[in-house]
Design an enzyme around this catalytic site. Sequence first.
Site, PDB file in Angstrom:
ATOM      1  N   GLY A 156     -18.585   3.613  -3.366  1.00  0.00           N
ATOM      2  CA  GLY A 156     -19.965   3.889  -2.959  1.00  0.00           C
ATOM      3  C   GLY A 156     -20.884   4.234  -4.114  1.00  0.00           C
ATOM      4  O   GLY A 156     -21.996   3.713  -4.213  1.00  0.00           O
TER       5      GLY A 156
ATOM      6  N   LYS B  10       0.863  -1.192   0.000  1.00  0.00           N
ATOM      7  CA  LYS B  10       0.000   0.000   0.000  1.00  0.00           C
ATOM      8  C   LYS B  10       0.890   1.229   0.000  1.00  0.00           C
ATOM      9  O   LYS B  10       2.038   1.168   0.442  1.00  0.00           O
ATOM     10  CB  LYS B  10      -0.877   0.022   1.253  1.00  0.00           C
ATOM     11  CG  LYS B  10      -2.136   0.863   1.100  1.00  0.00           C
ATOM     12  CD  LYS B  10      -3.228   0.082   0.392  1.00  0.00           C
ATOM     13  CE  LYS B  10      -4.479   0.910   0.161  1.00  0.00           C
ATOM     14  NZ  LYS B  10      -5.605   0.086  -0.285  1.00  0.00           N
TER      15      LYS B  10
ATOM     16  N   ASP C 154      -6.845   4.373  -4.924  1.00  0.00           N
ATOM     17  CA  ASP C 154      -7.591   4.178  -3.676  1.00  0.00           C
ATOM     18  C   ASP C 154      -8.195   5.539  -3.337  1.00  0.00           C
ATOM     19  O   ASP C 154      -8.478   6.317  -4.260  1.00  0.00           O
ATOM     20  CB  ASP C 154      -6.654   3.645  -2.569  1.00  0.00           C
ATOM     21  CG  ASP C 154      -7.424   3.113  -1.358  1.00  0.00           C
ATOM     22  OD1 ASP C 154      -7.950   1.991  -1.422  1.00  0.00           O
ATOM     23  OD2 ASP C 154      -7.524   3.825  -0.339  1.00  0.00           O
TER      24      ASP C 154
ATOM     25  N   GLY D  38     -20.265   7.063   2.047  1.00  0.00           N
ATOM     26  CA  GLY D  38     -19.139   7.304   1.129  1.00  0.00           C
ATOM     27  C   GLY D  38     -19.642   7.232  -0.302  1.00  0.00           C
ATOM     28  O   GLY D  38     -20.344   6.282  -0.675  1.00  0.00           O
ATOM     29  N   TYR D  39     -19.341   8.258  -1.102  1.00  0.00           N
ATOM     30  CA  TYR D  39     -19.896   8.281  -2.459  1.00  0.00           C
ATOM     31  C   TYR D  39     -18.798   8.535  -3.482  1.00  0.00           C
ATOM     32  O   TYR D  39     -18.924   9.357  -4.376  1.00  0.00           O
ATOM     33  CB  TYR D  39     -21.014   9.331  -2.558  1.00  0.00           C
ATOM     34  CG  TYR D  39     -22.045   8.993  -3.612  1.00  0.00           C
ATOM     35  CD1 TYR D  39     -22.825   7.856  -3.500  1.00  0.00           C
ATOM     36  CD2 TYR D  39     -22.222   9.807  -4.725  1.00  0.00           C
ATOM     37  CE1 TYR D  39     -23.767   7.532  -4.465  1.00  0.00           C
ATOM     38  CE2 TYR D  39     -23.165   9.488  -5.702  1.00  0.00           C
ATOM     39  CZ  TYR D  39     -23.933   8.346  -5.558  1.00  0.00           C
ATOM     40  OH  TYR D  39     -24.865   8.021  -6.510  1.00  0.00           O
ATOM     41  N   GLY D  40     -17.686   7.818  -3.335  1.00  0.00           N
ATOM     42  CA  GLY D  40     -16.625   7.899  -4.331  1.00  0.00           C
ATOM     43  C   GLY D  40     -16.721   6.715  -5.272  1.00  0.00           C
ATOM     44  O   GLY D  40     -17.810   6.240  -5.593  1.00  0.00           O
ATOM     45  N   ASN D  41     -15.571   6.228  -5.697  1.00  0.00           N
ATOM     46  CA  ASN D  41     -15.545   5.104  -6.638  1.00  0.00           C
ATOM     47  C   ASN D  41     -16.365   3.916  -6.113  1.00  0.00           C
ATOM     48  O   ASN D  41     -17.243   3.398  -6.814  1.00  0.00           O
ATOM     49  CB  ASN D  41     -14.079   4.705  -6.899  1.00  0.00           C
ATOM     50  CG  ASN D  41     -13.982   3.476  -7.771  1.00  0.00           C
ATOM     51  OD1 ASN D  41     -14.179   2.357  -7.301  1.00  0.00           O
ATOM     52  ND2 ASN D  41     -13.725   3.663  -9.047  1.00  0.00           N
TER      53      ASN D  41
HETATM   54  P1  NAD Z   1     -12.902   7.774  -3.254  1.00  0.00           P
HETATM   55  O1  NAD Z   1     -11.829   8.747  -3.023  1.00  0.00           O
HETATM   56  O2  NAD Z   1     -13.365   7.536  -4.639  1.00  0.00           O
HETATM   57  O3  NAD Z   1     -14.180   8.185  -2.367  1.00  0.00           O
HETATM   58  C1  NAD Z   1     -14.135   8.373  -0.981  1.00  0.00           C
HETATM   59  C2  NAD Z   1     -15.513   8.832  -0.536  1.00  0.00           C
HETATM   60  O4  NAD Z   1     -15.580   8.847   0.885  1.00  0.00           O
HETATM   61  C3  NAD Z   1     -15.879  10.244  -0.984  1.00  0.00           C
HETATM   62  O5  NAD Z   1     -17.219  10.257  -1.431  1.00  0.00           O
HETATM   63  C4  NAD Z   1     -15.772  11.055   0.301  1.00  0.00           C
HETATM   64  O6  NAD Z   1     -16.627  12.185   0.313  1.00  0.00           O
HETATM   65  C5  NAD Z   1     -16.197  10.043   1.306  1.00  0.00           C
HETATM   66  N1  NAD Z   1     -15.766  10.379   2.658  1.00  0.00           N
HETATM   67  C6  NAD Z   1     -14.563  10.797   3.092  1.00  0.00           C
HETATM   68  N2  NAD Z   1     -14.598  11.023   4.424  1.00  0.00           N
HETATM   69  C7  NAD Z   1     -15.852  10.687   4.819  1.00  0.00           C
HETATM   70  C8  NAD Z   1     -16.519  10.703   6.064  1.00  0.00           C
HETATM   71  N3  NAD Z   1     -15.878  11.068   7.191  1.00  0.00           N
HETATM   72  N4  NAD Z   1     -17.817  10.290   6.104  1.00  0.00           N
HETATM   73  C9  NAD Z   1     -18.459   9.910   4.975  1.00  0.00           C
HETATM   74  N5  NAD Z   1     -17.885   9.894   3.774  1.00  0.00           N
HETATM   75  C10 NAD Z   1     -16.605  10.281   3.700  1.00  0.00           C
HETATM   76  O7  NAD Z   1     -12.447   6.425  -2.561  1.00  0.00           O
HETATM   77  P2  NAD Z   1     -12.864   4.918  -2.918  1.00  0.00           P
HETATM   78  O8  NAD Z   1     -11.893   4.406  -3.889  1.00  0.00           O
HETATM   79  O9  NAD Z   1     -14.313   4.841  -3.193  1.00  0.00           O
HETATM   80  O10 NAD Z   1     -12.546   4.206  -1.528  1.00  0.00           O
HETATM   81  C11 NAD Z   1     -13.508   4.138  -0.470  1.00  0.00           C
HETATM   82  C12 NAD Z   1     -13.140   3.004   0.464  1.00  0.00           C
HETATM   83  O11 NAD Z   1     -13.098   1.793  -0.298  1.00  0.00           O
HETATM   84  C13 NAD Z   1     -11.768   3.130   1.109  1.00  0.00           C
HETATM   85  O12 NAD Z   1     -11.809   2.599   2.403  1.00  0.00           O
HETATM   86  C14 NAD Z   1     -10.883   2.292   0.212  1.00  0.00           C
HETATM   87  O13 NAD Z   1      -9.724   1.850   0.869  1.00  0.00           O
HETATM   88  C15 NAD Z   1     -11.836   1.180  -0.128  1.00  0.00           C
HETATM   89  N6  NAD Z   1     -11.471   0.429  -1.333  1.00  0.00           N
HETATM   90  C16 NAD Z   1     -11.381   1.029  -2.547  1.00  0.00           C
HETATM   91  C17 NAD Z   1     -11.009   0.272  -3.661  1.00  0.00           C
HETATM   92  C18 NAD Z   1     -10.928   0.847  -5.035  1.00  0.00           C
HETATM   93  O14 NAD Z   1     -10.699   0.077  -5.986  1.00  0.00           O
HETATM   94  N7  NAD Z   1     -11.111   2.125  -5.246  1.00  0.00           N
HETATM   95  C19 NAD Z   1     -10.742  -1.089  -3.517  1.00  0.00           C
HETATM   96  C20 NAD Z   1     -10.867  -1.681  -2.262  1.00  0.00           C
HETATM   97  C21 NAD Z   1     -11.231  -0.903  -1.178  1.00  0.00           C
END
Ligand code: NAD
Length: 418
Positions: free
Chosen positions: A220, A103, A143, A215-218
Amino acid sequence: VPSAYEIAQCQFKIASERLDLSEEACEVLSEPMFECTVRVPVRMDDGNTKVFTGFRVQHNSARGPCKGGLRFHPEDDLETTRALAAWMTWKTAVVGIPLGGGKGGMRVNTKELSDAEKERLCRGYMRAVGRVLGPEIDVPAPDVYTTAQMMGWMVDEYEAQIGRREPGVITGKPVGIGGSKGRSIATALGAVFAIREAAKDIGVDLKGAKVAIQGYGNGGSNAHCLLQSMMDCKVVALSDSSGAIYNGDGIDYDKAYPHKQETGKLDGLEGTDTMSNEELLELDVDILIPAALSGVLTEENANKVKANLVAEIANGPTTPEADDILHENGVYVIPDLLCNAGGVTVSYFEMIQNACHDRWSEDQVRERLDTVMTEAYRELHSRVQKDKVNPRMAAFLIALERVFAACRERGWISSGDA
Ligand code: NAD
């Protein structure tokens, strides 16, 4: 609230005691094999230089090259990166793909940077850590707060350093420069496959099932899209770092996602009420999906969780104390080690395509991902039943056994143990 590192160490301790691993084995498996901290000077748009701190941790490579995302977050640090790297080692073992765990990250608030500054930051990070990366060594991916475009800049910088194309050094790239089709939705799609399987076992009807997503990124936002379109679920609550929104009749992805894109937040979406991130976790829903950061389900709020199923898209959202409470209350938690493994699995597919100069169709990617996730889920569930443990413990037992075996086969752990 315990840190990600404390959560990871505690989970490891409980599982290693159950497997009766020797002290020697625990020493090899509990801490990373390699880690580095780098300082990256970046020319800002105003002409001044700012120095950012970054990390790369390679936890264990016994089963294959290290693999794991890059997190660009203002609170990122070496300990968090260690925890996330260890979880990658266990995750790749749970889904049985031949990779280890790594990581990386940078301590930065990307929301304060222009695109040009982000590009210089990404290139600077790659100049600093490129020497410890490679398709057979350690392969990063996106991530929290890192994107396909950022992976594109980084692969370009790496290839400029080594003087040849080497797309497999990083995954989650844009499709035009060697990325895999389906990678951007892979984490959420993998979670949907796991949810589909778990729902059968615990008797949740997904059609019309109420879902809350934190969480509403990738992770969510794609989970919202796929649960609505593939499973006919009713997503009633969503949140991001600015707060949560709710509509008991369901929130339409085709309205929520464009609103988030246009305004930068979910807040203010027509037809929804606002609530706090804490209230979202305690809603009366069938499925709760933490998809933001670690340590959100704790001993303080676990008793208030009303969902039957918790699907962990985030890494480490549940503390060990909360795990026990949820288990006692009959809540089925699909652990992060399985639930969010779709991302690393399709990253692995991307590495295969890069190594063979091949391209797979999105259908091929989906089908193979379904196979990997479904098999891993079935194995996990039979372990739950056989050993009468909760799903997280089952995932850890499967992972530790596999990584332990690989370490022993390499002679890293003496064969008299365990
Ligand atoms: P991202 O950057 O695309 O989105 C993160 C989201 O979390 C954003 O919508 C942000 O507004 C929200 N957020 C941040 N702080 C917050 C809070 N205190 N309360 C509520 N929402 C909050 O990130 P992602 O890639 O969607 O990753 C989200 C989670 O999924 C992480 O824990 C990451 O490690 C995990 N993950 C991601 C992947 C991947 O392929 N992207 C793979 C495995 C695990």
